[in-house]
Scaffold this active site. Structure first.
Site, mmCIF file in Angstrom:
data_model
loop_
_atom_site.group_PDB
_atom_site.id
_atom_site.type_symbol
_atom_site.label_atom_id
_atom_site.label_comp_id
_atom_site.label_asym_id
_atom_site.label_seq_id
_atom_site.Cartn_x
_atom_site.Cartn_y
_atom_site.Cartn_z
ATOM 1 N N ALA A 155 70.714 50.322 62.884
ATOM 2 C CA ALA A 155 69.838 50.096 61.733
ATOM 3 C C ALA A 155 70.574 50.092 60.390
ATOM 4 O O ALA A 155 70.097 49.477 59.428
ATOM 5 C CB ALA A 155 68.750 51.165 61.730
ATOM 6 N N THR A 213 69.736 48.266 56.302
ATOM 7 C CA THR A 213 69.053 49.055 55.249
ATOM 8 C C THR A 213 69.144 48.363 53.891
ATOM 9 O O THR A 213 68.217 48.449 53.092
ATOM 10 C CB THR A 213 69.591 50.502 55.153
ATOM 11 O OG1 THR A 213 71.013 50.459 55.033
ATOM 12 C CG2 THR A 213 69.209 51.336 56.350
ATOM 13 N N PRO A 218 64.174 50.428 56.595
ATOM 14 C CA PRO A 218 64.712 51.789 56.741
ATOM 15 C C PRO A 218 65.410 51.978 58.085
ATOM 16 O O PRO A 218 65.063 51.305 59.061
ATOM 17 C CB PRO A 218 63.464 52.675 56.667
ATOM 18 C CG PRO A 218 62.332 51.794 57.062
ATOM 19 C CD PRO A 218 62.700 50.403 56.641
ATOM 20 N N ASP A 219 66.392 52.894 58.120
ATOM 21 C CA ASP A 219 66.937 53.256 59.436
ATOM 22 C C ASP A 219 66.038 54.329 60.043
ATOM 23 O O ASP A 219 64.918 54.557 59.550
ATOM 24 C CB ASP A 219 68.425 53.649 59.345
ATOM 25 C CG ASP A 219 68.654 54.954 58.611
ATOM 26 O OD1 ASP A 219 67.670 55.632 58.261
ATOM 27 O OD2 ASP A 219 69.826 55.315 58.387
ATOM 28 N N PHE A 220 66.489 54.988 61.082
ATOM 29 C CA PHE A 220 65.609 55.937 61.772
ATOM 30 C C PHE A 220 65.866 57.391 61.388
ATOM 31 O O PHE A 220 64.943 58.157 61.188
ATOM 32 C CB PHE A 220 65.763 55.775 63.303
ATOM 33 C CG PHE A 220 65.301 54.443 63.773
ATOM 34 C CD1 PHE A 220 63.983 54.242 64.147
ATOM 35 C CD2 PHE A 220 66.166 53.357 63.803
ATOM 36 C CE1 PHE A 220 63.537 53.001 64.549
ATOM 37 C CE2 PHE A 220 65.740 52.102 64.208
ATOM 38 C CZ PHE A 220 64.420 51.921 64.586
ATOM 39 N N ARG A 221 67.147 57.759 61.254
ATOM 40 C CA ARG A 221 67.468 59.182 61.187
ATOM 41 C C ARG A 221 68.076 59.648 59.873
ATOM 42 O O ARG A 221 68.438 60.810 59.765
ATOM 43 C CB ARG A 221 68.402 59.551 62.352
ATOM 44 C CG ARG A 221 67.747 59.347 63.692
ATOM 45 C CD ARG A 221 68.621 59.629 64.888
ATOM 46 N NE ARG A 221 67.868 59.387 66.111
ATOM 47 C CZ ARG A 221 67.665 58.173 66.648
ATOM 48 N NH1 ARG A 221 68.191 57.102 66.088
ATOM 49 N NH2 ARG A 221 66.949 58.041 67.753
ATOM 50 N N ASN A 273 69.050 46.663 66.933
ATOM 51 C CA ASN A 273 67.996 46.319 65.978
ATOM 52 C C ASN A 273 67.034 45.282 66.548
ATOM 53 O O ASN A 273 67.421 44.415 67.330
ATOM 54 C CB ASN A 273 68.621 45.800 64.677
ATOM 55 C CG ASN A 273 69.530 46.839 64.050
ATOM 56 O OD1 ASN A 273 69.455 48.020 64.394
ATOM 57 N ND2 ASN A 273 70.401 46.423 63.151
ATOM 58 N N ASP A 321 65.068 43.599 64.294
ATOM 59 C CA ASP A 321 64.655 42.837 63.117
ATOM 60 C C ASP A 321 65.066 41.369 63.181
ATOM 61 O O ASP A 321 64.705 40.581 62.302
ATOM 62 C CB ASP A 321 65.184 43.497 61.832
ATOM 63 C CG ASP A 321 66.702 43.696 61.847
ATOM 64 O OD1 ASP A 321 67.409 42.867 62.443
ATOM 65 O OD2 ASP A 321 67.172 44.684 61.252
ATOM 66 N N HIS A 353 67.796 46.648 72.494
ATOM 67 C CA HIS A 353 66.486 47.305 72.459
ATOM 68 C C HIS A 353 65.357 46.284 72.342
ATOM 69 O O HIS A 353 64.287 46.586 71.830
ATOM 70 C CB HIS A 353 66.446 48.340 71.335
ATOM 71 C CG HIS A 353 67.392 49.484 71.581
ATOM 72 N ND1 HIS A 353 67.665 50.454 70.651
ATOM 73 C CD2 HIS A 353 68.130 49.809 72.677
ATOM 74 C CE1 HIS A 353 68.547 51.318 71.160
ATOM 75 N NE2 HIS A 353 68.841 50.950 72.379
ATOM 76 N N CYS A 387 44.959 41.238 75.702
ATOM 77 C CA CYS A 387 45.250 40.095 76.563
ATOM 78 C C CYS A 387 44.002 39.211 76.748
ATOM 79 O O CYS A 387 42.912 39.734 77.036
ATOM 80 C CB CYS A 387 45.736 40.607 77.922
ATOM 81 S SG CYS A 387 46.115 39.300 79.076
ATOM 82 N N SER A 403 74.021 55.756 64.358
ATOM 83 C CA SER A 403 74.335 57.168 64.583
ATOM 84 C C SER A 403 74.889 57.372 65.994
ATOM 85 O O SER A 403 75.338 58.464 66.326
ATOM 86 C CB SER A 403 73.070 58.023 64.394
ATOM 87 O OG SER A 403 72.047 57.558 65.257
#
Ligand code: OAD
Length: 386
Positions: free
Chosen positions: A108, A112, A117-120, A191, A193, A210, A242, A284
């Site tokens: 992520a 930025t 935003p990133d996660f952590r 990511n 995105d 992911h 559905c 991370s």
């Protein structure tokens, strides 16, 4: 889960990694005289002779140990991969060895600066800003079990983060440049995105570990849906259902508890043995199995991390016991290089070391202009419709 363990399921336990901020500066100290040399300067001839026979004894003992304990082999293993820990040394390595098979791995942090935003990250990371969703714990928003019970929070967040509203960053265009210069073996991203695709890196060069927002499936009957259909539902604040069976439809992004796409495992098997240089950016390195990929390259393949802080470092005790892999930024082989700061700055510095600084700037400006023009045109079209 420990780094190095193979898993098909997404898992976010720490990868046996403890931040290794206290990197030893031992290798950077100027070489000082050894104790025996210093002593020799202060003594007379007799003592010098005694010192010399003492030295012979030490030398022969040294040779004996070297033979018997294979210390030489260890020294061989400790041979420097890079002359120093710097971007310039990495670039020189690429040029001198005529490297063409670079793998990039990203998280992520490369997005930025686009406003995602990133996660952590402690204040700005997504997991620290989900209070309004009233979740049992932050990661629940990406957990399959929770989604089955309550899909609403995910879809509210999806509207905020929907791909298409952001421009790729300098880091994305740097990866595109690696591709343009025939240096990119594959880009592995965590990511969702899709900014790598938008930056012009072709799909076959990208592994979306992911998953992706581009396609969606019904969780009951597995009927597939396209991005536009999903977008309409999300922006209408509806839970996508559905049309065939009424089940909830979920974008094909990988939730905790789900398998990673099979393409991820197929490409990893093929790519990592071939990899000649690894560049890890903006992650991370705590989510498995992605984090363990750094251990899949050959043991002498240099690994460059560009990130705000060190990541993916194994606990030194675990490493000494041979129980954990991960990055080792303190090793005097200089195999692992950490460039600490913002990814875009790191990529600009790396581009400068290649002599591509202006080319990268021009590419970013040209591509951003194109995206803005397209956005403008689609707004005009919508207005025209009204
Ligand atoms: P994290 O938020 O865990 O880590 C982002 C890293 O990038 C941190 O080390 C930040 O300090 C760093 N960072 C942020 N902005 C940066 C910048 N501009 N320049 C340099 N470094 C920067 O994000 P990921 O590692 O991507 O999975 O997280 C991995 C996975 O955890 C995600 O794919 C997501 C999440 O749970 C799913 O949701 C399935």
């Amino acid at each position: 889960m420990e780094a190095g363990k193979d898993s098909k399921n997404l898992d976010s336990e720490e990868a046996g990694a403890a931040p290794d901020n206290a990197e030893s500066k031992e290798s950077e100290k100027p070489a000082s005289k050894s104790g025996s040399e210093e002593a020799k300067d202060d003594v007379g001839d007799d003592e010098a002779e005694a010192g010399s026979s003492h030295k012979n004894l030490v030398d022969s003992l040294g040779h004996y140990l070297k033979d018997k304990l294979h210390i030489g082999d260890k020294a061989e293993k400790k041979k420097k991969v890079l002359p120093e820990k710097s971007l310039e040394a990495v670039v020189k390595y690429i040029e001198e060895k005529k490297i063409t098979k670079i793998i990039t791995m990203a998280g992520a942090g490369i997005s930025t600066s686009a406003g995602i935003p990133d996660f952590r990250s402690p204040k700005t990371g997504l997991y620290n800003n989900l209070a309004k969703y009233d979740l049992p714990h932050p990661q629940a928003i990406f957990e399959l079990d929770f989604f089955h019970k309550n899909p609403k929070p995910f879809f509210v967040l999806a509207k905020e983060l929907f791909p298409g509203s952001f421009k790729p960053t300098v880091s994305h265009y740097f990866i595109r440049m690696l591709y343009d210069k025939d240096l990119l073996l594959r880009h592995y991203t965590q990511n969702i995105d899709t900014l790598e695709r938008v930056s012009g890196v072709p799909g076959d060069k990208i592994v979306e570990a992911h998953g992706t927002f581009f396609t969606s499936h019904c969780l009951e009957c597995e009927l597939g849906y396209e991005l536009d259909w999903m977008k309409e539902k999300i922006f209408a604040d509806e839970i996508p259902k559905c049309i065939s069976c009424g089940g909830v439809v979920k974008p094909d992004i990988v939730f905790f508890g789900e398998n990673l796409p099979s393409r991820f495992f197929r490409c990893v098997e093929k790519d990592f043995d071939e990899c000649e240089l690894l560049i890890v950016m903006g992650t991370s390195l705590v989510v498995q199995p992605f984090a363990s990929l750094v251990d899949r390259v050959g043991s002498k393949v240099p690994r460059l991390l560009i990130n705000r802080e060190k990541a993916g470092t194994a606990n030194p005790v675990m490493r000494a016991l041979g129980l954990a892999g991960g990055m080792d930024f303190s090793s005097d082989t200089n195999r692992d290089v950490a460039w600490l700061g913002d990814c875009d700055d790191g990529c600009e510095a790396l581009a400068a070391a290649f002599g591509w600084a202006d080319e990268l700037k021009e590419l970013v400006a040209k591509e951003h202009e194109l995206i803005e023009k397209e956005e403008q045109e689609s707004k005009t079209k919508v207005k025209g419709k009204i």
